[in-house]
Design a protein around this motif. Structure first.
Motif, PDB file in Angstrom:
ATOM      1  N   LYS A  79       9.274   3.292  -4.126  1.00 26.88           N
ATOM      2  CA  LYS A  79       9.034   3.566  -2.847  1.00 26.88           C
ATOM      3  C   LYS A  79       8.663   2.367  -2.163  1.00 26.88           C
ATOM      4  O   LYS A  79       9.107   2.059  -0.868  1.00 26.88           O
ATOM      5  N   ILE A  80       7.815   1.473  -2.799  1.00 29.11           N
ATOM      6  CA  ILE A  80       7.419   0.205  -1.990  1.00 29.11           C
ATOM      7  C   ILE A  80       8.727  -0.650  -1.746  1.00 29.11           C
ATOM      8  O   ILE A  80       8.887  -1.309  -0.915  1.00 29.11           O
TER       9      ILE A  80
ATOM     10  N   TYR B 165       3.876  -3.176  10.285  1.00 34.98           N
ATOM     11  CA  TYR B 165       5.065  -2.612  10.562  1.00 34.98           C
ATOM     12  C   TYR B 165       5.228  -1.656   9.637  1.00 34.98           C
ATOM     13  O   TYR B 165       5.458  -0.311   9.767  1.00 34.98           O
ATOM     14  N   GLU B 166       4.978  -2.028   8.283  1.00 36.95           N
ATOM     15  CA  GLU B 166       5.262  -0.874   7.313  1.00 36.95           C
ATOM     16  C   GLU B 166       4.154   0.157   7.390  1.00 36.95           C
ATOM     17  O   GLU B 166       4.375   1.278   7.062  1.00 36.95           O
ATOM     18  N   LYS B 167       3.057  -0.130   7.671  1.00 41.66           N
ATOM     19  CA  LYS B 167       1.741   0.784   7.802  1.00 41.66           C
ATOM     20  C   LYS B 167       1.684   1.537   8.932  1.00 41.66           C
ATOM     21  O   LYS B 167       1.458   2.655   9.206  1.00 41.66           O
TER      22      LYS B 167
ATOM     23  N   ALA C 273      -2.571   5.942  -2.131  1.00 39.88           N
ATOM     24  CA  ALA C 273      -2.066   6.947  -2.681  1.00 39.88           C
ATOM     25  C   ALA C 273      -3.219   8.129  -2.739  1.00 39.88           C
ATOM     26  O   ALA C 273      -4.334   7.889  -2.739  1.00 39.88           O
ATOM     27  N   PRO C 274      -2.890   9.576  -3.083  1.00 38.61           N
ATOM     28  CA  PRO C 274      -3.820  10.501  -3.015  1.00 38.61           C
ATOM     29  C   PRO C 274      -4.528  10.201  -4.261  1.00 38.61           C
ATOM     30  O   PRO C 274      -4.450   9.787  -5.127  1.00 38.61           O
TER      31      PRO C 274
ATOM     32  N   VAL D  44       3.067   5.054   2.596  1.00 35.04           N
ATOM     33  CA  VAL D  44       1.983   5.658   1.813  1.00 35.04           C
ATOM     34  C   VAL D  44       2.732   6.104   0.445  1.00 35.04           C
ATOM     35  O   VAL D  44       4.005   6.218   0.560  1.00 35.04           O
ATOM     36  N   ILE D  45       2.034   6.335  -0.710  1.00 33.55           N
ATOM     37  CA  ILE D  45       2.799   6.781  -1.732  1.00 33.55           C
ATOM     38  C   ILE D  45       2.249   8.064  -2.332  1.00 33.55           C
ATOM     39  O   ILE D  45       0.914   8.586  -2.346  1.00 33.55           O
TER      40      ILE D  45
END
Length: 363
Positions: free
Chosen positions: A339-340, A319-321, A155-156, A327-328
């Motif tokens: 989101k997740i 796969y997800e990354k 996340a930021p 990312v959030i």
């Protein structure tokens, strides 16, 4: 440049199909109407008696979130690409003349989903369960044991002072933020820092190498997959500082047909071992090395055999990354959970497509 005609667009769509439009194939495999009933409960709509522009269809908006999660798009980018891409329009059932939901509409729909709890369960978890049940009905039962793991979702980073960090850890809000509501709205008070350690292998001459500590900020995606099909059966979102092992019990799938449970050393504890034994499950969790001592050879070999199975869960995170670029960008745990959860749902849909090609049956 000539104006595109109907047959020009039709020819372009046929060409996309010939090249293999993944979204078109997904539409053919997944019955999105199965989510309508739950979406209707989660996001009630007015009867239209007061007039105004009709709201977008609930399943249509849910498919917009599917697109967004598939590519980790912002709301603004999602709106742009729906307008820009024929494959996106076809997936949503839009023509060039149809209106497209703007970024605010997408945000409002997702916020409504974020706030909703159905029978004590967040709406996103209920939606995930609907599709997971469909997979089971299609014959893809959770089999051959289960594999548990977690990964940090970035996340930021928050640029907070040491004093602000201390106040946040105490569960309070800095006074300066209270005095500036706009600043407070941009501060993520749920995301946390954690440390990830590299796993340095010995050098060729046998010399020991140093593990690097890498700080990471954000949330964690905890998942439990079945060994047979590699589908996510259970998941949980937390801040990044939560210990992996403390989430084991919530990730165990009682429907798995086998008793083996694989996980890395973070999950080995007396409490977890006792819980597995109580539930009649067999621990395949890696054994830890005692401080200052090397692992006995037979335990090291056993860990190696377990790793060959446990490593399958890394395919989920890769796969997800990777293709999904997870990312959030939102603020707060509740929004990060949606989101997740959407990313995990989309992963299962894409995994189902692969299973369909391999086994020839899916819902």
């Amino acid at each position: 440049m000539k104006q595109p005609g109907f047959f020009d667009i039709d020819d372009r769509l046929k060409a996309l199909s010939a090249k293999g439009d993944a979204l078109e194939e997904l539409s053919g495999l997944v019955d999105f109407e199965q989510f309508r009933s739950l979406l209707t409960q989660a996001i009630p709509r007015s009867d239209g008696s007061k007039g105004g522009r009709p709201a977008y269809d609930l399943v249509f908006m849910f498919k917009v979130l599917i697109l967004q999660a598939s590519h980790s798009l912002s709301d603004e980018r999602t709106e742009f690409l729906i307008r820009d891409r024929l494959s996106f329009m076809r997936f949503l059932g839009l023509s060039l003349a149809d209106p497209v939901p703007d970024a605010n509409t997408i945000w409002t729909f997702r916020e409504a989903l974020t706030r909703t709890v159905l029978d004590g369960v967040p709406a996103i978890e209920a939606l995930f369960s609907v599709y997971e049940a469909t997979l089971r009905e299609a014959g893809f039962l959770a089999m051959s044991g289960q594999i548990i793991d977690a990964t940090v979702v970035a996340a930021p980073r928050q640029r907070n002072t040491d004093a602000e960090k201390t106040i946040l850890k105490a569960g309070e809000i800095p006074q300066d933020w209270k005095d500036k509501p706009k600043k407070l709205a941009q501060k993520d008070r749920d995301a946390r820092w954690t440390i990830k350690y590299s796993k340095a292998k010995p050098a060729e001459d046998g010399a020991k190498r140093v593990d690097f500590a890498v700080p990471a900020f954000g949330y964690k995606n905890h998942v439990g997959i079945d060994r047979r099909y590699g589908l996510i059966r259970k998941w949980k979102a937390t801040d990044a500082s939560r210990h992996d092992g403390a989430q084991l019990q919530a990730l165990l799938d009682p429907n798995n047909t086998a008793s083996d449970v694989w996980a890395d050393t973070a999950y080995r504890s007396q409490a977890n071992e006792g819980h597995l034994e109580e539930k009649g499950l067999r621990s395949q969790i890696h054994r830890k090395r005692k401080a200052g001592k090397a692992l006995p050879r037979h335990i090291a070999r056993a860990n190696g055999r377990k790793s060959k199975v446990r490593s399958h869960v890394e395919h989920v995170f890769a796969y997800e990354k990777g293709p999904m670029a997870l990312v959030i960008r939102t603020i707060g745990l509740a929004r990060a959970t949606v989101k997740i959860g959407m990313a995990n749902l989309v992963y299962n849909m894409n995994r189902a497509f692969w299973l369909h090609k391999k086994y020839g049956s899916i819902a």
